[in-house]
Design a protein around this motif. Sequence first.
Motif, PDB file in Angstrom:
ATOM      1  N   CYS A  77       0.851  -1.183   0.000  1.00 63.68           N
ATOM      2  CA  CYS A  77       0.000   0.000   0.000  1.00 63.68           C
ATOM      3  C   CYS A  77       0.893   1.243   0.000  1.00 63.68           C
ATOM      4  O   CYS A  77       1.803   1.356   0.820  1.00 63.68           O
ATOM      5  CB  CYS A  77      -0.877  -0.012   1.239  1.00 63.68           C
ATOM      6  SG  CYS A  77      -1.802   1.501   1.491  1.00 63.68           S
ATOM      7  N   VAL A 102       0.001   4.155   0.817  1.00 66.45           N
ATOM      8  CA  VAL A 102      -0.375   5.044   1.913  1.00 66.45           C
ATOM      9  C   VAL A 102       0.289   4.608   3.227  1.00 66.45           C
ATOM     10  O   VAL A 102       0.915   5.402   3.913  1.00 66.45           O
ATOM     11  CB  VAL A 102      -1.916   5.071   2.094  1.00 66.45           C
ATOM     12  CG1 VAL A 102      -2.307   6.022   3.206  1.00 66.45           C
ATOM     13  CG2 VAL A 102      -2.594   5.462   0.783  1.00 66.45           C
ATOM     14  N   CYS A 103       0.170   3.303   3.560  1.00 66.72           N
ATOM     15  CA  CYS A 103       0.636   2.864   4.874  1.00 66.72           C
ATOM     16  C   CYS A 103       1.701   1.773   4.806  1.00 66.72           C
ATOM     17  O   CYS A 103       2.148   1.284   5.832  1.00 66.72           O
ATOM     18  CB  CYS A 103      -0.552   2.381   5.704  1.00 66.72           C
ATOM     19  SG  CYS A 103      -1.226   0.819   5.102  1.00 66.72           S
ATOM     20  N   CYS A 144      -5.821  -3.106   0.705  1.00 72.33           N
ATOM     21  CA  CYS A 144      -5.144  -2.831   1.962  1.00 72.33           C
ATOM     22  C   CYS A 144      -6.227  -3.008   3.023  1.00 72.33           C
ATOM     23  O   CYS A 144      -7.112  -2.180   3.156  1.00 72.33           O
ATOM     24  CB  CYS A 144      -4.590  -1.410   1.956  1.00 72.33           C
ATOM     25  SG  CYS A 144      -3.703  -1.030   3.471  1.00 72.33           S
ATOM     26  N   CYS A 182      -4.648   0.272   6.151  1.00 72.99           N
ATOM     27  CA  CYS A 182      -5.348   1.540   6.354  1.00 72.99           C
ATOM     28  C   CYS A 182      -6.713   1.518   5.668  1.00 72.99           C
ATOM     29  O   CYS A 182      -7.519   2.406   5.848  1.00 72.99           O
ATOM     30  CB  CYS A 182      -4.517   2.692   5.792  1.00 72.99           C
ATOM     31  SG  CYS A 182      -4.339   2.654   3.992  1.00 72.99           S
ATOM     32  N   GLY A 183      -6.952   0.503   4.837  1.00 72.60           N
ATOM     33  CA  GLY A 183      -8.243   0.422   4.156  1.00 72.60           C
ATOM     34  C   GLY A 183      -8.399   1.417   3.019  1.00 72.60           C
ATOM     35  O   GLY A 183      -9.477   1.563   2.471  1.00 72.60           O
TER      36      GLY A 183
HETATM   37 ZN   LIG Z   1      -2.829   1.088   3.421  1.00 72.12          ZN
END
Ligand SMILES: [Zn+2]
Length: 468
Positions: free
Chosen positions: A283, A285-286, A304, A313-314
Amino acid sequence: MLSTPTAAAIYARISSDPEHDQLGVTRQLQDCRAQAERRGWHVVGEYVDDDISAWSGKPRPRYRQLLDDISDGLVGGVIVWHLDRLHRHPKELEEYIEVCEPRKVPTVACVSGDIDLTTADGRLIARILGAVARSESDAKSRRIRRKHEELAQAGKMGGGGTRPYGYQADRRTIEPAEAAIVREAADRILAGDSLRSLANDLSRRGIGTVSGKPWSVQVLRRMLLSGRISGQREHHREIVAAGDWQPIITPERTARLRALLTDPTRRTNRTARRYLLAGLLRCAVCDSRLVARPRGDGVRRYVCAKGPGLPGCGGVAIMAETLERFIVEAVLHRLDSPALAAALAGAQAPAESARLAQAERDASSAELEQLAAAWGSRQITWPEYLAARKPIEARIEAARRTLARESQVTALEPYVGASSALRERWADLSLARQHAIVAALLDRAIVRRAVRGRTAFDESRVEPVWRV
Ligand SMILES: [Zn+2]
């Protein structure tokens, strides 16, 4: 900048494969029109073929028209959603190249970006894309064939001369008590009962099969799928004719049972779908690993995942099919890159380090055995055994990791600079093998959030990080 806008043609094709063809033709056309607008191209024609069986080689009138219009100089550029809309066989691609190349007519594919068929590189990519699409189609026909075989077997009642359930020994006269069970089973399954609960219930009531054994889900399913119980003959699973024995249920009910029991979405408890890129996606983002998680309607995705016990983090989800296709293309392309050949040629050392790791692992395993023997003959105590075991196991683990790394490189060796050989065999390789090859080259791919409103596969979301 061009002084006159390119006269663009949009080509779209409707195919029947729901798995592959997530986008309807409307969607294809929308994406293509947007593409034309971005480029400042003027759309002079939209060519749409309704190609129900995509690989049958059926003539496509609008496609022929497109080729004619390119030849006549009416079209200066072609936009398609994906190259696989344009060509179904390598020979079609070659013919297309022959028409476009001398006239310098570029082709733009919304999914895979610009493909300039007037250059060697562009043609290579087009051929790779074609090979990948074809292997998917081959895989699809294999899947269908497998399903047919399975159903043909399902149509054969019992083995070796046992009489069919519901019939007497002459195989045509109804056995009333059993026929009542067949009707009940059909009714309950059509009403939504599961094979499992039905089998359990029959067992509870002490009702067995012809041989007196308890009903299994498989045997029950086979019986309900058979044409025999509705008085119909089968050949290779297809119902071919009315039989000359008494039917227990109507042919109409058999048709409904077959539709219900062979519906792929029903098989929720079967083997999980296959995910080529499991463990290789991160991911953006995270930095969590993406996990395989199909959407509610069964479309395969990597996400994710956020939730109890999940680190994600979805915020990221991506469709598996198009992503896998993109990564495989990229891997095949990379196999032919001079940089990769050089990197692997310079890797004389791996063979040596693999030998050392192997020796280390063998020696450590021997030590571990000696240690166990020492404890077994009470030369050392249990705590001493545990303490001595730890460093040896650490050495074995380190050696194992080295060997795993080396064997990943080895998985690639036969194909470096020879991706065409790999391309031809790709569809026949096991998922494990495909995964090993992808993982040998790809350390990870970082997946970014989707841009709002963009539903077509967007390759700018994916950043492959190569190992070699
Ligand atoms: Zn994530």
